[in-house]
Write an enzyme that holds these catalytic residues in place. Sequence first.
Site, PDB file in Angstrom:
ATOM      1  N   THR A 113       0.876  -1.181   0.000  1.00  0.00           N
ATOM      2  CA  THR A 113       0.000   0.000   0.000  1.00  0.00           C
ATOM      3  C   THR A 113       0.911   1.228   0.000  1.00  0.00           C
ATOM      4  OG1 THR A 113      -1.627  -1.208   1.297  1.00  0.00           O
ATOM      5  CG2 THR A 113      -1.895   1.183   1.149  1.00  0.00           C
ATOM      6  N   LYS A 188      -7.266   1.541  -3.183  1.00  0.00           N
ATOM      7  CA  LYS A 188      -6.871   1.098  -1.833  1.00  0.00           C
ATOM      8  C   LYS A 188      -7.058   2.221  -0.821  1.00  0.00           C
ATOM      9  CE  LYS A 188      -4.840  -1.238   1.478  1.00  0.00           C
ATOM     10  NZ  LYS A 188      -5.228  -2.499   2.086  1.00  0.00           N
TER      11      LYS A 188
HETATM   12  P1  NAP Z   1       5.440  -6.607   7.284  1.00  0.00           P
HETATM   13  O1  NAP Z   1       5.072  -7.832   8.035  1.00  0.00           O
HETATM   14  O2  NAP Z   1       6.199  -5.531   8.001  1.00  0.00           O
HETATM   15  O3  NAP Z   1       6.220  -7.047   5.956  1.00  0.00           O
HETATM   16  C1  NAP Z   1       6.970  -6.187   5.149  1.00  0.00           C
HETATM   17  C2  NAP Z   1       8.235  -6.967   4.765  1.00  0.00           C
HETATM   18  O4  NAP Z   1       8.980  -6.215   3.825  1.00  0.00           O
HETATM   19  C3  NAP Z   1       9.129  -7.180   5.991  1.00  0.00           C
HETATM   20  O5  NAP Z   1       9.556  -8.516   6.015  1.00  0.00           O
HETATM   21  C4  NAP Z   1      10.262  -6.213   5.747  1.00  0.00           C
HETATM   22  O6  NAP Z   1      11.511  -6.601   6.268  1.00  0.00           O
HETATM   23  C5  NAP Z   1      10.330  -6.204   4.234  1.00  0.00           C
HETATM   24  N1  NAP Z   1      10.958  -4.971   3.765  1.00  0.00           N
HETATM   25  C6  NAP Z   1      10.648  -3.709   4.108  1.00  0.00           C
HETATM   26  N2  NAP Z   1      11.455  -2.843   3.480  1.00  0.00           N
HETATM   27  C7  NAP Z   1      12.294  -3.585   2.725  1.00  0.00           C
HETATM   28  C8  NAP Z   1      13.361  -3.274   1.863  1.00  0.00           C
HETATM   29  N3  NAP Z   1      13.719  -1.995   1.648  1.00  0.00           N
HETATM   30  N4  NAP Z   1      14.003  -4.288   1.260  1.00  0.00           N
HETATM   31  C9  NAP Z   1      13.645  -5.572   1.489  1.00  0.00           C
HETATM   32  N5  NAP Z   1      12.636  -5.940   2.313  1.00  0.00           N
HETATM   33  C10 NAP Z   1      11.968  -4.943   2.914  1.00  0.00           C
HETATM   34  O7  NAP Z   1       4.133  -5.908   6.701  1.00  0.00           O
HETATM   35  P2  NAP Z   1       2.816  -6.593   6.078  1.00  0.00           P
HETATM   36  O8  NAP Z   1       1.754  -6.635   7.104  1.00  0.00           O
HETATM   37  O9  NAP Z   1       3.189  -7.822   5.328  1.00  0.00           O
HETATM   38  O10 NAP Z   1       2.375  -5.428   5.064  1.00  0.00           O
HETATM   39  C11 NAP Z   1       3.065  -5.194   3.840  1.00  0.00           C
HETATM   40  C12 NAP Z   1       2.353  -4.097   3.061  1.00  0.00           C
HETATM   41  O11 NAP Z   1       1.007  -4.515   2.794  1.00  0.00           O
HETATM   42  C13 NAP Z   1       2.230  -2.765   3.821  1.00  0.00           C
HETATM   43  O12 NAP Z   1       2.327  -1.699   2.924  1.00  0.00           O
HETATM   44  C14 NAP Z   1       0.831  -2.843   4.426  1.00  0.00           C
HETATM   45  O13 NAP Z   1       0.316  -1.544   4.637  1.00  0.00           O
HETATM   46  C15 NAP Z   1       0.086  -3.603   3.349  1.00  0.00           C
HETATM   47  N6  NAP Z   1      -1.063  -4.399   3.778  1.00  0.00           N
HETATM   48  C16 NAP Z   1      -1.033  -5.121   4.918  1.00  0.00           C
HETATM   49  C17 NAP Z   1      -2.148  -5.878   5.289  1.00  0.00           C
HETATM   50  C18 NAP Z   1      -2.183  -6.696   6.548  1.00  0.00           C
HETATM   51  O14 NAP Z   1      -3.285  -7.060   6.984  1.00  0.00           O
HETATM   52  N7  NAP Z   1      -1.054  -7.029   7.149  1.00  0.00           N
HETATM   53  C19 NAP Z   1      -3.277  -5.894   4.469  1.00  0.00           C
HETATM   54  C20 NAP Z   1      -3.270  -5.168   3.291  1.00  0.00           C
HETATM   55  C21 NAP Z   1      -2.147  -4.423   2.949  1.00  0.00           C
HETATM   56  P3  NAP Z   1      11.763  -6.776   7.863  1.00  0.00           P
HETATM   57  O15 NAP Z   1      11.228  -8.149   8.148  1.00  0.00           O
HETATM   58  O16 NAP Z   1      13.229  -6.634   8.032  1.00  0.00           O
HETATM   59  O17 NAP Z   1      10.970  -5.677   8.546  1.00  0.00           O
END
Ligand code: NAP
Length: 305
Positions: A113, A188
């Site tokens: 997002t 979104k």
């Molecule tokens: P998350 O658990 O924090 O996953 C993000 C992953 O990306 C983490 O493993 C992070 O690494 C990795 N990352 C971040 N920056 C990076 C970089 N520069 N290079 C390589 N890897 C990188 O978050 P999530 O819940 O999966 O959400 C991901 C996205 O989807 C967000 O934008 C969120 O707003 C959106 N979203 C989430 C949900 C939900 O319910 N969770 C639903 C819809 C949309 P680290 O492990 O080192 O932090």
Amino acid sequence: MDRNGDNSVLPRISWIGTGIMGNAMCGRLLSAGYSCTVFSRTRLKAENLLEAGAQWAESPSEAAEKADVVFTMVGYPADVESVILDPEKGVLSGMRHGQSGISRTGIVVDMTTSRPSLAVEIAKRAEEIGVQALDAPVSGGDIGAKNGTLSIMVGGSRAAFEALRPIWDILGSNIRHQGGPGMGQHTKMMNQILIAGNMLGVCEALRYGKEVGLDLNVALESVISGAAGSWSLSNLGPRILREDFAPGFKIRHFVKDLRIALDEAASTGLDIPGVCLAERLYSELIEAGFADAGTQSLVKWDGKG
Ligand code: NAP
């Protein structure tokens, strides 16, 4: 490329960002027989995928070199910018030299997002080197990612959208093309504006019910299927009653989304006071140490900091 049972060709996938959402989504593609290369900031978060047969890449550009289609599912717009646009380590630098693939040009799909304007910039930079770019944020939470029931909102070229149809069907159950670059992200933002008001309602209602002495399990059963029913109530209401505040969806990511929505609305002159209030209350929770808790933790807000 891998060959399917019917001898059709499966595109090679790279997946960047294997957190809550990306890990489950990439896992589904692996289970469906796609060959996947993965890269994420913390390798440990990809271990289960490597054990399931994924290959590790040392950078987004290395991941892109090995793929026909590259997916990114990272945290913030700044992360998207660095993993896709970094001139040395970014995805586009790895796709620069031309690839074979379903479109013969390669496709990069950002599912984070993120800012609509960044999606437009990525599409422009991708086009300059003959790569197609889609913005494809999702809704449906950790449960939708695991079960392949996400709603996927896609902006960018319709031809690239259609080319990925078999992959969308593994990840989601409601998949729609919303228009040109950035329109997936705008959709979104609509979704997050809806969630903002809904989460305020869910959490205030449960706090009220507790305060007046209702049996919340029974009360929830009454309201869950009435006119007030919603995804947030059905999925996060029970978590609140179990005192399960693990993410799901992290508060720090929701505040990121609310700020993008506020900026986008402001740029059109639109006032969205409900989102303003949600942004203030969730920001107070971040200050109180809840940044990595699930959004259902809004029920803990008591105005006392
Ligand atoms: P998350 O658990 O924090 O996953 C993000 C992953 O990306 C983490 O493993 C992070 O690494 C990795 N990352 C971040 N920056 C990076 C970089 N520069 N290079 C390589 N890897 C990188 O978050 P999530 O819940 O999966 O959400 C991901 C996205 O989807 C967000 O934008 C969120 O707003 C959106 N979203 C989430 C949900 C939900 O319910 N969770 C639903 C819809 C949309 P680290 O492990 O080192 O932090």
